[in-house]
Enzyme design. Structure first.
Site, PDB file in Angstrom:
ATOM      1  N   GLU A 173      17.284  15.341 -18.153  1.00 27.05           N
ATOM      2  CA  GLU A 173      16.082  16.044 -17.725  1.00 27.05           C
ATOM      3  C   GLU A 173      16.299  17.538 -17.796  1.00 27.05           C
ATOM      4  O   GLU A 173      17.418  18.019 -17.598  1.00 27.05           O
ATOM      5  CB  GLU A 173      15.745  15.690 -16.260  1.00 27.05           C
ATOM      6  CG  GLU A 173      14.957  14.421 -16.132  1.00 27.05           C
ATOM      7  CD  GLU A 173      14.562  14.090 -14.692  1.00 27.05           C
ATOM      8  OE1 GLU A 173      14.796  14.921 -13.786  1.00 27.05           O
ATOM      9  OE2 GLU A 173      14.028  13.004 -14.496  1.00 27.05           O
ATOM     10  N   ARG A 179      10.264   1.413  -0.925  1.00 22.29           N
ATOM     11  CA  ARG A 179      10.681   1.011   0.422  1.00 22.29           C
ATOM     12  C   ARG A 179      10.165   2.038   1.414  1.00 22.29           C
ATOM     13  O   ARG A 179       9.588   3.047   1.030  1.00 22.29           O
ATOM     14  CB  ARG A 179      12.203   1.000   0.493  1.00 22.29           C
ATOM     15  CG  ARG A 179      12.780   2.369   0.079  1.00 22.29           C
ATOM     16  CD  ARG A 179      14.237   2.514   0.390  1.00 22.29           C
ATOM     17  NE  ARG A 179      14.881   3.551  -0.387  1.00 22.29           N
ATOM     18  CZ  ARG A 179      14.915   4.832  -0.077  1.00 22.29           C
ATOM     19  NH1 ARG A 179      14.310   5.253   1.009  1.00 22.29           N
ATOM     20  NH2 ARG A 179      15.529   5.715  -0.844  1.00 22.29           N
ATOM     21  N   LYS A 188      15.614   4.543 -13.625  1.00 23.37           N
ATOM     22  CA  LYS A 188      14.942   5.830 -13.813  1.00 23.37           C
ATOM     23  C   LYS A 188      14.328   5.957 -15.210  1.00 23.37           C
ATOM     24  O   LYS A 188      13.348   6.669 -15.388  1.00 23.37           O
ATOM     25  CB  LYS A 188      15.907   6.986 -13.527  1.00 23.37           C
ATOM     26  CG  LYS A 188      16.261   7.122 -12.035  1.00 23.37           C
ATOM     27  CD  LYS A 188      16.807   8.500 -11.714  1.00 23.37           C
ATOM     28  CE  LYS A 188      17.568   8.560 -10.395  1.00 23.37           C
ATOM     29  NZ  LYS A 188      16.774   8.291  -9.196  1.00 23.37           N
TER      30      LYS A 188
END
Ligand code: ADP
Ligand code: ADP
Ligand code: MG
Length: 629
Positions: free
Chosen positions: A201, A293, A117
């Site tokens: 965050e 994916r 991330k």
């Protein structure tokens, strides 16, 4: 090169889903299975199937070495990883290619970059894609992290750098809680992903999750296939997804699509991918992560675009250009998907394991069911408890929701507890209908889903119980409920919430519930009963009830008369008058609400009379069969 045989390195509904497309393309399929999946649906559908090992993931679905060796042994050309398991493991993708096989998925380097991330956010910031304000540095000193968190401003979200599936995330409301939440997030991340690095965050308090399906080929072409709204989540995991996000205006949607294409172009990408964005309450959107994916919710995109995303994955893996250009990809109507989990929604979403005794998942020409299990299969502790996905299409959102409601109402699963009633309650709720569900709404209990049982439902239950022999003397001994001519029927409901008792009187005007509400069940009211589980459909809403177990065992011993459970048509008769039958034997099959329903003997006995004939239309409560013990 053209692919002729694919090994599917996965299980459950996604393995079934991939096999379906392969069959259409004339590609042979190879399934692999663990001890727990020997008799599963995917294994029965595949052209070949190989046993990998025990139920431990390291022996089966996560054993890359064994999987590659199996693919080589059976001369497969390619491996499709599905989602979950090895789908985002860069090392595996690389090993597949080193073995001379095609990996039907993203390039290893993109997977590595997006699997972190922090690396993903750094890349996106460089590419000028807006990201959630935060800290994604390598320095993990707790003092520094606290300073950064204070800079961002509380509440702050701590996320595991290698996280996924909603694990390893902690909200911190204030500076004083930071240290404790940080160690908890790190511990969870270390256990789940073997890496305790975190990012910070800004915590968005009214977040909408909007993601864009992207596709890239090996020739530099990148397209998007519109967005999906996945804001209905529990514990940071999606449970309902839809496309398109109709609450956004076209200009805003276009901006998100452009950002997603820009993000995909910023990395050297190939195949299917999803760029996830989070929208805050003042209309900003930010990049959150990229999933390299196929996604669980890919079906809604297929329904609005008419594209088979698995077929595209195969084409791109073969080196072909994307089948359509951006302007040729059109968005038509609306699609909605719900994830059916074997879980107890009122008990902390605890997975419910055991034998699926009965399962009927309804679909029609505008709906589909993806499922990896069948009736008589078991839900085990070894794998994810998602048992199916129901997907509906409609010409607009309202039409689509109505279709889904019907699909949910007409779907029954007995044996394991499912979230079917929970899903139905959500899509009937005002916040969902008004598109005011945020990703934390369910966790914050901001939507009231507590299903109180309306008196009408109890009247329908009473009618069903009486029909099934409630007037017998055995009933008076059973503690759960009883009936005497002048006395009310006492119904004890042990679920959904807590045990409740209700008194129902049979009167001339219908059923009098708890001394105050009269209701006469109508032709559109249904009650399905399976042992002590009841499912009632009333006013296009579904209710799931459970009675005390012993009552039903008593009732089964008195089921001499078999009534039609709902209006429909007899399509097959399996027995003849005079024949001996045992409990559980199928007596006849009826078709009702586009589903086949097997009518079974509730006890051993001899068929005394048979009033049904094939093709005969029948009403609810018509007598079908009479038995003598
Ligand atoms: P999505 O954003 O598509 O929901 P998730 O990361 O939540 O993606 O996971 C995708 C799906 O893959 C899950 O819903 C689950 O069915 C499956 N899955 C993921 N990880 C595992 C695992 N370790 N074991 C079994 N199934 C898994
Ligand atoms: P995962 O890899 O586990 O899917 P994501 O970063 O995609 O992790 O986040 C999963 C979910 O957590 C999102 O769909 C959203 O509901 C919630 N979430 C993530 N980031 C934030 C944030 N900054 N503020 C509020 N909620 C967030
Ligand atoms: Mg995510």
């Amino acid at each position: 090169m053209s692919i002729k045989k694919i090994l599917i390195a996965n299980r459950g509904e996604i393995a079934v889903r991939i096999i379906e497309t392969c069959r259409q393309l004339g590609i042979r399929t190879v399934a692999i299975y663990s001890d727990a999946d020997r008799y599963c649906k995917a294994v029965s559908m595949a052209d070949e199937a190989f046993h990998l090992g025990g139920v431990a993931l390291a022996d089966s679905y996560l054993n890359g070495e064994k999987i590659i060796q199996t693919a080589l042994n059976c001369h497969a050309d390619a491996i499709h990883p599905g989602y979950g398991f090895l789908a985002e493991q860069a090392d595996f993708a690389q090993q597949v290619e080193q073995a001379g096989l095609i990996f039907i998925g993203a390039p290893a380097q993109a997977m590595r970059l997006m699997g972190s991330k922090s690396a993903a956010k750094k890349t996106m910031l460089t590419a000028e894609v807006p990201c959630v304000p935060g800290y994604q540095g390598d320095d993990q000193d707790p003092e520094l992290l606290l300073k950064e968190a204070t800079k961002i401003g509380f509440p702050v979200l701590i996320k595991a750098v290698s996280g996924g599936g909603g694990k390893g995330m902690k909200i911190v409301e204030q500076a004083a809680d930071f240290a404790v939440q940080l160690s908890s997030a790190q511990r969870e991340a270390r256990n789940a992903f073997g890496d305790d690095q975190v990012i910070l965050e800004k915590y968005i308090t009214q977040p909408k999750h909007i993601e864009v399906q992207v596709f890239a080929d090996a020739h530099g072409q990148v397209v998007h296939l519109f967005e999906r709204d996945c804001s209905t989540q529990r514990r940071y995991q999606k449970i309902i997804e839809e496309a398109p996000a109709t609450f956004l205006d076209d200009q805003y949607r276009q901006a998100i699509h452009d950002a997603a294409v820009q993000a995909t172009q910023a990395i050297e990408y190939r195949g299917a991918g999803t760029i996830e964005f989070i929208l805050d309450d003042d209309g900003q959107f930010y990049f959150m992560e990229m999933n390299t994916r196929l996604q669980v919710e890919h079906r809604v995109t297929e329904m609005i675009t008419g594209v088979d995303l698995v077929a595209w994955q195969i084409a791109v893996a073969e080196g072909k250009p994307l089948p359509l250009t951006q302007s040729q990809i059109q968005c038509r109507g609306h699609a909605l998907q719900v994830r059916v989990y074997a879980e107890d929604t009122v008990n902390d979403y605890l997975p419910s394991t055991g034998l699926i005794e009965h399962m009927q998942l309804a679909s029609d020409e505008h709906g589909l069911v993806d499922s990896g299990v069948r009736a008589q299969d078991s839900v085990t502790i070894h794998y994810d408890p998602m048992i199916a996905k129901l997907v509906a299409w409609g010409k607009n959102r309202a039409d689509c929701i109505e279709r889904m409601q019907t699909m949910l109402n007409h779907s029954v699963v007995y044996g394991v507890t499912t979230n079917l009633a929970f899903l139905s309650a959500i899509i009937n709720s005002k916040p969902f209908l008004n598109q005011q569900i945020y990703t934390n709404s369910l966790d914050n209990k901001a939507i009231d889903l507590a299903q109180t049982i309306p008196p009408a439902v109890l009247a329908i239950v009473a009618k069903n119980l009486i029909k099934n022999g409630a007037s017998n003397s055995i009933w008076q001994q059973a503690s759960g409920w009883r009936l005497q001519e002048t006395e009310p029927l006492i119904i004890t409901v042990v679920k959904p919430e807590h045990s409740q008792q209700h008194r129902v009187m049979v009167t001339d005007e219908g059923f009098l519930v708890d001394g105050q509400h009269h209701y006469q069940p109508s032709a559109t009211d249904y009650c399905y009963q399976h042992r002590h589980y009841l499912q009632v459909i009333h006013n296009n809403q579904r209710y799931q009830l459970q009675l005390p177990n012993h009552d039903i065992q008593a009732m089964a011993s008195d089921a001499n008369t078999i009534y039609a459970p709902m209006p429909g048509k007899i399509i097959a008769i399996k027995v003849a008058a005079g024949e001996q039958v045992s409990q559980g034997d199928t007596l006849l099959i009826m078709e009702a609400m586009k589903m086949e329903l097997a009518i079974k003997a509730e006890r051993d006995g001899e068929i005394k009379s048979l009033s049904a004939t094939v093709d005969k239309q029948i009403k609810a409560d018509d007598i079908l069969v009479e038995l003598v013990p």
